[in-house]
Design an enzyme around this catalytic site. Structure first.
Site, PDB file in Angstrom:
ATOM      1  N   ARG A 125       0.926  -1.153   0.015  1.00  0.00           N
ATOM      2  CA  ARG A 125      -0.169  -0.182  -0.028  1.00  0.00           C
ATOM      3  C   ARG A 125       0.898   1.342   0.161  1.00  0.00           C
ATOM      4  NH1 ARG A 125      -2.147  -3.617   3.837  1.00  0.00           N
ATOM      5  NH2 ARG A 125      -4.377  -4.435   3.492  1.00  0.00           N
TER       6      ARG A 125
ATOM      7  N   LYS B  83      -1.900  -2.850   7.899  1.00  0.00           N
ATOM      8  CA  LYS B  83      -3.128  -2.655   8.665  1.00  0.00           C
ATOM      9  C   LYS B  83      -3.206  -3.331   9.917  1.00  0.00           C
ATOM     10  CE  LYS B  83      -6.213  -1.070   4.882  1.00  0.00           C
ATOM     11  NZ  LYS B  83      -7.573  -0.880   4.159  1.00  0.00           N
TER      12      LYS B  83
ATOM     13  N   HIS C 246      -1.946   2.765  -6.359  1.00  0.00           N
ATOM     14  CA  HIS C 246      -2.979   1.676  -6.147  1.00  0.00           C
ATOM     15  C   HIS C 246      -2.988   0.689  -7.402  1.00  0.00           C
ATOM     16  CE1 HIS C 246      -5.248  -0.173  -2.795  1.00  0.00           C
ATOM     17  NE2 HIS C 246      -6.162  -0.352  -3.522  1.00  0.00           N
TER      18      HIS C 246
ATOM     19  N   ARG D 175      -0.222  -1.449  -7.445  1.00  0.00           N
ATOM     20  CA  ARG D 175      -0.312  -2.568  -6.307  1.00  0.00           C
ATOM     21  C   ARG D 175      -1.308  -3.861  -7.136  1.00  0.00           C
ATOM     22  NH1 ARG D 175      -1.294  -4.205  -0.954  1.00  0.00           N
ATOM     23  NH2 ARG D 175      -3.396  -4.539  -0.384  1.00  0.00           N
TER      24      ARG D 175
ATOM     25  N   HIS E  13      -3.885  -8.873   2.637  1.00  0.00           N
ATOM     26  CA  HIS E  13      -5.322  -9.025   2.974  1.00  0.00           C
ATOM     27  C   HIS E  13      -5.892  -9.857   4.025  1.00  0.00           C
ATOM     28  CE1 HIS E  13      -6.096  -7.690  -1.726  1.00  0.00           C
ATOM     29  NE2 HIS E  13      -5.903  -6.737  -0.788  1.00  0.00           N
TER      30      HIS E  13
ATOM     31  N   TYR F  19      -8.724 -10.440  -8.255  1.00  0.00           N
ATOM     32  CA  TYR F  19      -7.822 -10.503  -9.206  1.00  0.00           C
ATOM     33  C   TYR F  19      -8.066 -11.663 -10.327  1.00  0.00           C
ATOM     34  CZ  TYR F  19      -5.830  -6.582  -6.393  1.00  0.00           C
ATOM     35  OH  TYR F  19      -5.530  -5.676  -5.524  1.00  0.00           O
TER      36      TYR F  19
END
Length: 314
Positions: free
Chosen positions: A158, A182, A254, A257, A280, A289
Site C-alpha cells: 500500500r 493494517k 494503487h 499494486r 489482505h 484479481y
C-alpha cells in the site's frame, strides 16, 4: 394475532456485541473508524430485529435474511449491504467460536449481488515503460524513484506502507521486506533481484534527502511526517507517466499494486501467497484479481478468436 414472545435464546445478553468489538481491538488492532463502522452496522441490524421482538445475538438465518431483504427493498447500495452482512458474519463467527452459540446463522446467507468494479491495472509492457523512463532520470531523484517503483511493483505494498518504510525494513535481510501494515500486523514480503539492486543503488544517495544526520525512514524527506508523502509520490508518478507516454490518469500507486497482484496470478502464482503478500485479511478480497484475469481472457477471445465475429463460419 400478536407476535410470539422471544424465546430464551433470543434473550442472550447484549454484552456479546461489546465483547466482539473488544476482540476486534485486542486481536486485530482495528482503527477507531473501523470499530465505529462495525458498531453502527450491528446496531442497525439489532434495531430491525428488536422491532420484531428478536435479539441480535439470538437471531436465526431467516431473521437475518429478512433484514437483508429489507435493506434491498429500501434501495440500499449492494456494496453497503454487503458490508453489513460482513459485519454480521464476523459477529456470529465470534459468538460461535466463543461458545455463546452452537451455530452460525450466516453460513447459509448469500451476499448481495453487486457489480463490483474490477481493479484498473497496467500491462507488463506499460510497467516496463515506467521503469525504463525512471531509469533515464539523473541524480539522486532518479535513483529514489526507481527504488520506489521497483519496491512497489515487486511487493504490492500500500502507498502508506511504501513511503513510510523504516530503514530497518531493508537493513536486516536484503532478500525480504518486513512490513507493518493494517492492524499493526507484520508480514514478510520477498524482493525481486531488480528491487534489491535498486535499493542498493539508492542507499548511497539516501542522505541527500535527510534534514539531519539520520532518519529512521528509508525515504526521508523534509515533510512534517519525516518521510516522502503520499501526495509527493503521486506527483512523481504523474511526471514519469507523462514522460513514458502513458495517460497519467491511469497511473497511481494503487494501480501498480493491482498490477503486481494480477501479473503474479497471470504467471501462475498461488492465490494464498498473493493474499499474504498484499496483507489482505480475507482471501475474498484477493479473489477480485481472478475476475480481472477472466475478463481479460474473455476480451482476448472475443477480439482474436476466428469464430467470435459476426458471420464467422465453422
Amino acid at each position: 394475532m400478536p407476535e410470539p414472545a422471544a424465546s430464551p435464546k433470543d434473550r442472550t445478553p447484549d454484552f456479546t456485541v461489546e465483547a466482539f468489538l473488544e476482540m476486534l481491538v485486542a486481536e486485530r488492532g482495528v482503527s477507531r473508524n473501523t470499530l465505529d463502522a462495525y458498531r453502527r452496522d450491528l446496531a442497525d441490524a439489532a434495531g430491525w430485529l428488536s422491532g420484531r421482538k428478536r435479539a441480535l445475538a439470538g437471531a436465526d438465518s431467516d431473521d437475518l435474511r429478512g433484514y437483508l431483504d429489507g435493506l434491498e427493498r429500501a434501495g440500499m447500495a449492494p456494496r453497503t449491504a454487503a458490508r453489513r452482512l460482513s459485519a454480521l458474519r464476523q459477529y456470529y463467527r465470534f459468538l460461535y467460536s466463543d461458545g455463546h452459540r452452537t451455530d452460525d446463522p450466516t453460513t447459509v446467507l448469500d451476499a448481495p449481488r453487486q457489480g463490483r468494479p474490477l481493479p484498473k491495472i497496467l500491462s507488463e509492457t506499460e510497467v516496463d515503460a515506467l521503469l525504463d523512463t525512471a531509469r533515464d532520470m539523473d541524480g539522486p531523484e532518479g535513483l529514489r524513484l526507481v527504488c520506489l517503483l521497483e519496491i512497489l511493483y515487486a511487493t504490492g505494498l500500500r502507498v502508506s506502507e511504501l513511503v513510510g518504510l523504516p530503514f530497518a525494513a531493508v537493513a536486516r535481510d536484503p532478500r525480504v521486506l518486513l512490513v507493518r501494515g493494517k492492524g499493526d500486523k507484520e508480514r514478510m514480503v520477498p524482493l525481486t533481484d531488480a528491487s534489491m539492486a535498486a535499493i542498493a543503488d539508492y542507499k548511497p544517495v539516501r542522505g541527500v534527502f535527510m534534514t539531519g544526520r539520520s532518519s529512521p525512514f528509508l525515504f526521508p524527506s523534509r515533510s512534517a511526517e519525516g518521510h516522502l508523502t503520499r501526495r509527493r509520490f503521486g506527483q512523481l508518478l504523474d511526471e514519469v507517466a507523462l514522460e513514458a507516454g502513458i495517460d497519467r490518469k491511469r497511473v497511481s500507486p494503487h494501480v501498480l499494486r493491482h498490477a503486481f497482484a494480477t501479473h503474479l496470478l497471470e504467471h501462475a502464482a498461488d492465490l494464498r501467497s498473493v493474499q499474504q503478500m498484499l496483507g489482505h485479511a480475507d482471501i475474498s478480497t484477493t479473489q477480485i484479481y481472478t475476475h480481472v484475469l477472466t475478463e481479460r481472457l474473455r476480451a482476448l477471445v472475443e477480439t482474436h478468436h476466428p469464430l467470435a465475429h459476426p458471420g464467422a463460419q465453422r
